[in-house]
Design an enzyme around this catalytic site. Structure first.
Site, PDB file in Angstrom:
ATOM      1  N   GLU A  33      -3.721  -9.949   1.394  1.00 44.24           N
ATOM      2  CA  GLU A  33      -2.220 -10.128   3.049  1.00 44.24           C
ATOM      3  C   GLU A  33      -2.746 -11.417   2.991  1.00 44.24           C
ATOM      4  O   GLU A  33      -1.539 -11.945   3.542  1.00 44.24           O
ATOM      5  CB  GLU A  33      -3.034  -8.668   3.916  1.00 44.24           C
ATOM      6  CG  GLU A  33      -2.214  -7.392   2.774  1.00 44.24           C
ATOM      7  CD  GLU A  33      -3.596  -6.498   2.366  1.00 44.24           C
ATOM      8  OE1 GLU A  33      -4.565  -7.809   2.514  1.00 44.24           O
ATOM      9  OE2 GLU A  33      -3.493  -5.242   2.399  1.00 44.24           O
ATOM     10  N   HIS A  64       0.340  -3.634   4.758  1.00 41.31           N
ATOM     11  CA  HIS A  64       0.145  -2.642   4.904  1.00 41.31           C
ATOM     12  C   HIS A  64      -0.718  -2.182   5.739  1.00 41.31           C
ATOM     13  O   HIS A  64      -2.215  -2.688   5.634  1.00 41.31           O
ATOM     14  CB  HIS A  64      -0.789  -1.945   3.590  1.00 41.31           C
ATOM     15  CG  HIS A  64      -1.583  -0.617   3.510  1.00 41.31           C
ATOM     16  ND1 HIS A  64      -0.699  -0.043   3.327  1.00 41.31           N
ATOM     17  CD2 HIS A  64      -2.403  -0.734   2.723  1.00 41.31           C
ATOM     18  CE1 HIS A  64      -1.430   1.135   3.102  1.00 41.31           C
ATOM     19  NE2 HIS A  64      -2.665   0.952   3.061  1.00 41.31           N
ATOM     20  N   GLY A  88       0.501  -1.164  -0.055  1.00 40.77           N
ATOM     21  CA  GLY A  88       0.214   0.199  -0.096  1.00 40.77           C
ATOM     22  C   GLY A  88       0.767   1.117   0.222  1.00 40.77           C
ATOM     23  O   GLY A  88       2.481   0.858  -0.001  1.00 40.77           O
ATOM     24  N   SER A  89       0.254   2.449   0.084  1.00 40.00           N
ATOM     25  CA  SER A  89       0.992   3.018  -0.087  1.00 40.00           C
ATOM     26  C   SER A  89       1.767   3.880   0.841  1.00 40.00           C
ATOM     27  O   SER A  89       3.067   4.017   0.597  1.00 40.00           O
ATOM     28  CB  SER A  89      -0.028   4.904  -0.031  1.00 40.00           C
ATOM     29  OG  SER A  89      -0.711   4.929   1.626  1.00 40.00           O
ATOM     30  N   GLY A 128      -5.726 -25.150  12.504  1.00 43.97           N
ATOM     31  CA  GLY A 128      -7.690 -25.485  11.350  1.00 43.97           C
ATOM     32  C   GLY A 128      -8.285 -24.362  10.845  1.00 43.97           C
ATOM     33  O   GLY A 128      -9.537 -24.426  10.365  1.00 43.97           O
ATOM     34  N   HIS A 169     -10.317 -31.324  19.985  1.00 43.22           N
ATOM     35  CA  HIS A 169     -11.117 -30.276  19.114  1.00 43.22           C
ATOM     36  C   HIS A 169     -12.637 -30.420  20.225  1.00 43.22           C
ATOM     37  O   HIS A 169     -13.262 -29.774  19.626  1.00 43.22           O
ATOM     38  CB  HIS A 169     -11.402 -31.334  17.929  1.00 43.22           C
ATOM     39  CG  HIS A 169     -12.185 -30.341  17.108  1.00 43.22           C
ATOM     40  ND1 HIS A 169     -12.836 -30.521  15.965  1.00 43.22           N
ATOM     41  CD2 HIS A 169     -12.372 -28.684  17.386  1.00 43.22           C
ATOM     42  CE1 HIS A 169     -13.184 -29.418  15.122  1.00 43.22           C
ATOM     43  NE2 HIS A 169     -12.635 -29.013  15.594  1.00 43.22           N
ATOM     44  N   GLU A 198       3.918   1.557   2.257  1.00 42.77           N
ATOM     45  CA  GLU A 198       5.186   0.849   2.146  1.00 42.77           C
ATOM     46  C   GLU A 198       5.797   1.081   0.766  1.00 42.77           C
ATOM     47  O   GLU A 198       6.652   0.646   0.645  1.00 42.77           O
ATOM     48  CB  GLU A 198       4.401  -0.373   2.289  1.00 42.77           C
ATOM     49  CG  GLU A 198       3.671  -1.327   3.002  1.00 42.77           C
ATOM     50  CD  GLU A 198       2.629  -0.753   4.030  1.00 42.77           C
ATOM     51  OE1 GLU A 198       2.261  -0.126   4.250  1.00 42.77           O
ATOM     52  OE2 GLU A 198       1.947  -0.936   2.638  1.00 42.77           O
TER      53      GLU A 198
END
Length: 539
Positions: free
Chosen positions: A64, A87, A42-43, A413, A294, A45
């Site tokens: 991302e 970003h 993004g801007s 998971g 689980h 970075e």
């Protein structure tokens, strides 16, 4: 004009021993062997990519979470931390599911997130992260936004060392946009030990108990393969004639599944674990939590009359273990020490695992038939990257993993790992054939990864098991009181054409629904040297 002035000033300062933060970071990453970057910029970075080094490779993900998933697979395949660029707050937010999975996978990732320029941070600017270091917690080992621009390279160095220290995991460094062009001193990489040797006295206690056992069992977790302990564990099992089980929810395999001592896979249910381990008087868990559940259960955690010991590199895992002796350290180092002990008394072999019944073709193919055919078609050293939760129990019977580093799935998971991780593994192991075995529901969490695979021209065969539903939820529903007559909302996935989706993203694709054509379709798909998706209709 302004950019030229900045470059001239930077050149003058470089002669005085200073470099830009950008230069210091890329030089440091080069020393760490991290010249491949994953991201969706993004801007905030863009400053990192000015004068981007020619020996660096930027791998673009269209979202991302896809970027983090690719980095996760790449880091596991290369056994080195991967560099990810996200970003600001929204990018980290999009990636949080994948960061959670990397945390559970114990994958070393150095994540940088953009931040707005320091000069406007007091004014709550657009696209800034108000609590950048808190946002990814608790699923990063460490996070920081350096107090000064000059501290960014040192922060990234510390992040790398922490990511690589057992238990490995992701870390995050928030970098304001204007920091990359500031001047700082270069940073030299240091050698930092990553091996933890278990306490000798505790290991001797475990070894004596293992030697004295009459019916020992080994339970193996993902850390066996992560720690390159496959061969040592095979030798330990053969020395003690121990039955070998794979721990519940393990993201890697640690033992050849065609070996006479391989007993099978433990489910994530307390009573069933106790039942399967019944008869073993000593249970040694290597690189595994004892045990991951689980669903809630009752009763003991291990069979009455048995004893549990555990060797793992995570102190937190040892702390919550409900029973048994525990040693902290490297699985490989521990097993090597155990192999140095005198030969134990000779034991009889444990009962062999019953072979799976032959799966036969049916008009609408069973998953068992598909995976049986794949096992007969693929090369033994091809790599399976799997995310098909409803098919996993069937896979564990019909698609045996025979070699080290040939199986990857997620320990979390959470869905969305498998498809982009296959891209990352293919980048990390370019000489190997990669097979992405993905459920249709799972694939849709990160289907954009097909575009990255196509752009990179990677030799990946994506196999989509199309059952038109979140089948795992159907199978799990009875646990919560559903009967076959009860409606189950939100689990159907009709009318998705994966062949069209794949072709639209630049991948070759085909569909197979005839069991008589399956073997030929698999052979053709596996022979393609570019990304190819095969949609397989299953019951």
């Amino acid at each position: 004009m302004m950019k030229d002035v900045v470059r001239e000033q930077a050149q003058e300062q470089t002669q005085a021993g200073l470099v830009t933060v950008r230069r210091a970071v890329t030089d440091l990453l080069r020393q760490f062997g991290m010249t491949t970057m994953f991201g969706n910029p993004g801007s905030t970075e863009l400053g990192l990519f000015l004068d981007f080094p020619e020996d660096f490779h930027y791998v673009l993900g269209l979202q991302e979470s896809v970027a983090v998933g690719m980095a996760d697979g790449y880091a596991q395949a290369t056994r080195n931390a991967a560099f990810v660029n996200l970003h600001s707050a929204v990018g980290v937010g999009h990636a949080m599911g994948a960061i959670f999975t990397a945390h559970k996978n114990r994958t070393p990732l150095v994540i940088t997130a953009g931040q707005q320029s320091r000069a406007i941070l007091p004014f709550d600017p657009f696209l800034f992260s108000s609590q950048a270091t808190e946002l990814p917690k608790p699923y990063v080992k460490w996070s920081i936004e350096p107090a000064r621009a000059e501290d960014v390279p040192l922060a990234i160095a510390r992040a790398y060392y922490m990511a690589m220290q057992p238990p490995c995991g992701p870390v995050l460094v928030s970098v304001p946009a204007d920091d990359w062009g500031r001047l700082c001193e270069p940073v030299q990489a240091r050698r930092v030990s990553r091996s933890i040797r278990p306490d000798a006295a505790m290991l001797d206690r475990i070894g004596r108990r293992l030697d004295a056992a009459q019916r020992p069992a080994l339970v193996l977790g993902a850390a066996v393969d992560r720690d390159e302990a496959w061969d040592e564990v095979v030798a330990l099992a053969e020395r003690h004639r121990a039955a070998v089980w794979t721990a519940p929810m393990s993201g890697r395999n640690g033992f050849p599944e065609d070996h006479p001592l391989f007993a099978g896979f433990l489910p994530a249910a307390r009573e069933r674990i106790v039942g399967l381990l019944s008869g073993h008087d000593f249970i040694l868990a290597l690189g595994a939590a004892a045990f991951a559940y689980h669903i809630e259960g009752e009763g003991p955690h291990i069979p009455p009359g048995s004893e549990l010991a555990q060797i793992v590199d995570d102190p937190n895992t040892l702390a919550w273990a409900p029973a048994g002796t525990a040693a902290l350290g490297s699985v490989r180092a521990a097993v090597r020490d155990l192999l140095q002990r005198p030969e134990p008394p000779r034991r009889d072999d444990p009962p062999r695992r019953a072979p799976a019944p032959r799966a036969e073709p049916t008009p609408l193919m069973s998953v068992a038939y598909v995976l049986q055919t794949l096992a007969e078609t693929r090369a033994p050293d091809s790599i399976i990257v799997e995310e098909a939760p409803s098919a996993r129990p069937v896979m564990q019977r019909y698609l045996p993993i025979l070699q080290s580093e040939t199986f990857y799935t997620m320990c979390s998971g959470g869905l969305g790992f498998g498809l982009p991780a296959a891209v990352g593994v293919a980048l990390g192991k370019p000489e190997r054939k990669i097979i992405g075995l993905i459920g249709d529901g799972s694939s849709l969490y990160s289907i954009q990864g097909l575009w990255s695979a196509a752009q990179l021209k990677l030799p990946i065969t994506f196999l989509i098991l199309k059952n038109r539903s979140y089948a795992a939820l159907r199978e799990f529903a009875p646990v919560y009181g559903f009967t076959p007559a009860d409606p189950l909302h939100g689990v159907d996935l009709p009318d998705i054409d994966f062949v069209s989706v794949a072709r639209g993203m630049g991948c070759g694709a085909a569909r197979v629904s005839d069991p008589g054509a399956l073997a030929g379709a698999l052979r053709e798909a596996l022979d393609v040297s570019a990304p190819f998706l095969l949609e397989i209709d299953v019951a």
